[in-house]
Write a protein that holds these residues in place. Structure first.
Motif, short mmCIF file in Angstrom:
data_model
loop_
_atom_site.label_atom_id
_atom_site.label_comp_id
_atom_site.label_asym_id
_atom_site.label_seq_id
_atom_site.Cartn_x
_atom_site.Cartn_y
_atom_site.Cartn_z
N TYR A 194 -9.23 12.02 10.52
CA TYR A 194 -10.10 12.50 9.28
C TYR A 194 -9.87 13.26 8.36
O TYR A 194 -9.26 13.97 8.86
CB TYR A 194 -11.13 12.98 10.21
CG TYR A 194 -13.05 11.82 10.70
CD1 TYR A 194 -13.30 11.33 9.41
CD2 TYR A 194 -12.87 11.86 12.29
CE1 TYR A 194 -14.47 10.07 9.96
CE2 TYR A 194 -14.20 10.89 12.34
CZ TYR A 194 -14.78 10.25 10.92
OH TYR A 194 -15.54 9.37 11.67
N ALA A 195 -10.21 13.41 7.42
CA ALA A 195 -10.31 14.54 6.16
C ALA A 195 -10.42 15.94 6.42
O ALA A 195 -9.74 16.70 6.33
CB ALA A 195 -10.62 13.94 4.72
N LEU A 197 -8.59 3.86 5.71
CA LEU A 197 -10.26 4.76 5.34
C LEU A 197 -10.59 6.17 4.97
O LEU A 197 -10.01 6.47 3.81
CB LEU A 197 -10.80 5.27 6.59
CG LEU A 197 -11.82 3.70 6.90
CD1 LEU A 197 -12.43 4.26 8.20
CD2 LEU A 197 -12.27 3.15 5.88
N LEU A 198 -9.12 7.03 5.10
CA LEU A 198 -8.44 7.81 4.06
C LEU A 198 -7.63 8.16 3.14
O LEU A 198 -8.03 8.81 2.22
CB LEU A 198 -7.74 9.24 5.73
CG LEU A 198 -6.96 10.24 4.70
CD1 LEU A 198 -8.21 11.23 4.59
CD2 LEU A 198 -6.51 11.17 6.32
N ASP A 214 -3.74 -1.50 -2.38
CA ASP A 214 -2.53 -2.73 -1.10
C ASP A 214 -1.85 -1.81 0.12
O ASP A 214 -2.54 -2.85 1.30
CB ASP A 214 -1.06 -3.28 -1.92
CG ASP A 214 -1.48 -3.36 -3.17
OD1 ASP A 214 -2.71 -4.02 -3.71
OD2 ASP A 214 -0.79 -4.15 -4.33
N LEU A 215 -1.71 -1.10 0.08
CA LEU A 215 -1.41 -0.47 1.45
C LEU A 215 -2.80 0.34 2.03
O LEU A 215 -2.21 0.12 3.10
CB LEU A 215 -0.63 0.76 1.50
CG LEU A 215 -0.35 1.89 2.36
CD1 LEU A 215 0.29 0.80 3.54
CD2 LEU A 215 0.80 2.98 2.61
N GLU A 216 -3.59 0.02 1.44
CA GLU A 216 -4.99 0.97 1.94
C GLU A 216 -6.00 -0.85 2.75
O GLU A 216 -6.41 -0.87 3.63
CB GLU A 216 -6.07 1.14 0.99
CG GLU A 216 -7.32 1.73 1.61
CD GLU A 216 -7.93 1.48 0.20
OE1 GLU A 216 -9.81 1.42 0.95
OE2 GLU A 216 -7.47 1.84 -0.94
N ARG A 217 -5.57 -1.70 1.89
CA ARG A 217 -5.74 -2.93 2.33
C ARG A 217 -5.22 -3.58 3.39
O ARG A 217 -5.81 -4.10 4.27
CB ARG A 217 -6.36 -3.73 1.04
CG ARG A 217 -7.45 -4.03 0.05
CD ARG A 217 -7.33 -5.19 -0.91
NE ARG A 217 -6.07 -4.96 -1.93
CZ ARG A 217 -5.80 -4.11 -2.65
NH1 ARG A 217 -7.32 -3.47 -3.68
NH2 ARG A 217 -4.81 -4.53 -3.93
N ALA A 218 -4.42 -3.01 3.47
CA ALA A 218 -3.63 -3.47 4.48
C ALA A 218 -3.50 -2.89 6.31
O ALA A 218 -3.98 -3.53 6.83
CB ALA A 218 -1.44 -3.39 4.87
N CYS A 219 -3.82 -1.44 5.69
CA CYS A 219 -4.59 -0.71 6.92
C CYS A 219 -5.81 -1.35 7.51
O CYS A 219 -5.53 -1.17 8.76
CB CYS A 219 -4.19 0.51 6.49
SG CYS A 219 -2.68 1.33 6.40
N VAL A 220 -6.79 -1.47 6.50
CA VAL A 220 -8.29 -1.81 6.62
C VAL A 220 -8.68 -3.12 7.47
O VAL A 220 -10.01 -3.37 7.58
CB VAL A 220 -9.35 -1.23 5.69
CG1 VAL A 220 -9.01 0.57 5.88
CG2 VAL A 220 -8.73 -1.65 4.56
#
Length: 440
Positions: free
Chosen positions: A342-343, A385-386, A406-412
């Motif tokens: 988490y942040a 999410l972070l 794009d990387l965010e979407r791949a991770c979530v």
């Protein structure tokens, strides 16, 4: 008598949305129902109650109820009559039984930490809003199979129970991002510590730096018998159950993690404390470093709370993300899941984006093989999410932000098996950082 209760009985609190009573109480005061049209948050923690009135559902606007530290052997069924009740906290009350009818229809956040619960009802998986489930320190051996349908479940704490295995469907939940299971029989043993024992007599404790559920952190001067003295951070553990699990498991995980520039790892393990306390020495970060965000609020539930004024350049956001990813990838390589990525567990320099991942309170030992890889991809979602939160605070370079999105979407993404491992995330971020540097 509690001054708040006196004010309530005089009618001074008419229209109140939040109420905290400190007791001691034999029963819930009837005057509480005079707030039925407005009361949204009720805190009865430590009041000495053993039950709630049958007409408790009259509090029709109630959204949050805390009853921790009372003596309830059974979660009151009347809670199910509260149509708006979304957050329930019954920590350390001696609970043994959780009736299905006690779970209100809008349940979102359930905390039953440090009780004696051995069984949970099928109704738990039939609450579509459920996001956070805090069950550390009970006697559970299984989860209700209906939880497989809890598609909004994001955070689960199962540490210090009696599980011999975890249900295979748990790692397939599409939104699960944070989980802890340390202290169950299937977990195994952490790798031996590779840090020295530090006698208490070599330490001079200094000012308080911070305090959490598991312990206090102070500055300290470490004076080893050979070599120069150095200033360190000293964490002394409280030795009590936290919402994440057992402090001794946090300590073991921190030791097993080893040293890494993007982790607040251990320099040494304290021995011979005069009160028998356990402790760790950690690197002392510069005084101007800060936490990236505050922990989730009652309203945000599973999302951190950022300073509204925080703005980041894309290069800074990328640096923070890459440092956190490197720390998480190192943990995975060491057979550990952070469990609370988490942040609010990220410390950064406040300028260029140098960052470290902290707090091993929810860390768990990963199983080997495909099962371990599946759990690593659960943590990939937490990182995604972070990353999204960092990008939401960026102010420039839209083309570069698009690549990070794009990387965010791949991770979530909901398909857990299709998410990248953290080693792949580090490679992607390093590539983006290199491209940004060459563009400059």
């Amino acid at each position: 008598m509690d001054l708040t209760l006196q004010a309530l009985r005089r009618g001074d609190l008419s229209g109140a949305r939040a109420l905290r009573l400190s007791g001691p109480l034999d029963v819930l005061p009837e005057e509480v129902f005079g707030l039925a049209d407005t009361l949204e948050r009720l805190d009865l923690s430590g009041c000495g109650l053993t039950g709630l009135p049958e007409d408790f559902g009259r509090l029709r606007r109630l959204r949050v109820l805390f009853c921790s530290g009372n003596r309830f052997e059974r979660l009151p069924p009347v809670l199910g009559d509260c149509s708006e009740l979304a957050q329930i906290g019954f920590r350390g009350t001696g609970l043994r039984e959780v009736p299905g009818e006690a779970l209100p229809p809008r349940l979102r956040w359930l905390t039953l930490t440090d009780n004696r619960i051995a069984h949970l009802p099928d109704a738990l998986g039939e609450r579509p809003h459920l996001q956070k489930l805090m069950l550390a320190g009970n006697a559970l051996t299984a989860l209700p199979p209906t939880l497989e349908s809890a598609k909004n479940l994001e955070l689960v704490r199962l540490a210090a129970n009696a599980f011999e295995t975890l249900p295979p469907w748990l790692a397939d939940l599409p939104r699960l991002a944070w989980i802890a299971w340390a202290g169950n029989s299937f977990e195994g043993q952490a790798a031996p510590a590779r840090v020295p024992d530090v006698p208490w007599g070599q330490l001079e404790p200094g000012i308080l730096l911070g305090e959490g559920a598991s312990g206090r952190i102070v500055s300290a001067l470490w004076k080893p018998p050979t070599g120069p003295a150095q200033t360190v951070a000293l964490k002394l553990f409280k030795g009590t159950m936290t919402s994440d699990g057992l402090p001794e498991r946090e300590m073991a995980a921190c030791l097993a993690a080893g040293r890494h520039p993007n982790l607040t790892g251990a320099l040494g393990q304290v021995v011979d404390h005069p009160d028998g306390a356990q402790g760790l020495l950690m690197p002392l970060l510069p005084s101007d470093w800060r936490v990236l965000a505050g922990p989730p609020s009652l309203e945000s539930c599973s999302r951190d709370v950022y300073d509204p004024a925080l703005r980041l350049g894309s290069a800074v956001a990328l640096r923070i993300a890459r440092d956190v990813a490197r720390g998480a990838a190192h943990l995975h390589a060491r057979g550990l899941l952070h469990g609370d990525l988490y942040a609010h567990n990220t410390l950064w320099d406040g300028t260029v984006g140098e960052a470290v991942l902290s707090d091993f309170g929810a860390a768990s030992l990963l199983p080997s093989g495909p099962a371990g890889a599946a759990w690593q991809r659960i943590e990939t979602r937490a990182f995604g999410l972070l990353l999204g939160e960092l990008l939401d605070r960026c102010v420039s370079e839209p083309e570069e932000i698009a690549r990070l999105r794009d990387l965010e979407r791949a991770c979530v993404q909901a398909d857990v098996a299709a998410r990248p491992l953290m080693t792949e995330v580090v490679e992607a971020l390093s590539g983006l950082a290199g491209a940004a540097g060459s563009d400059a």
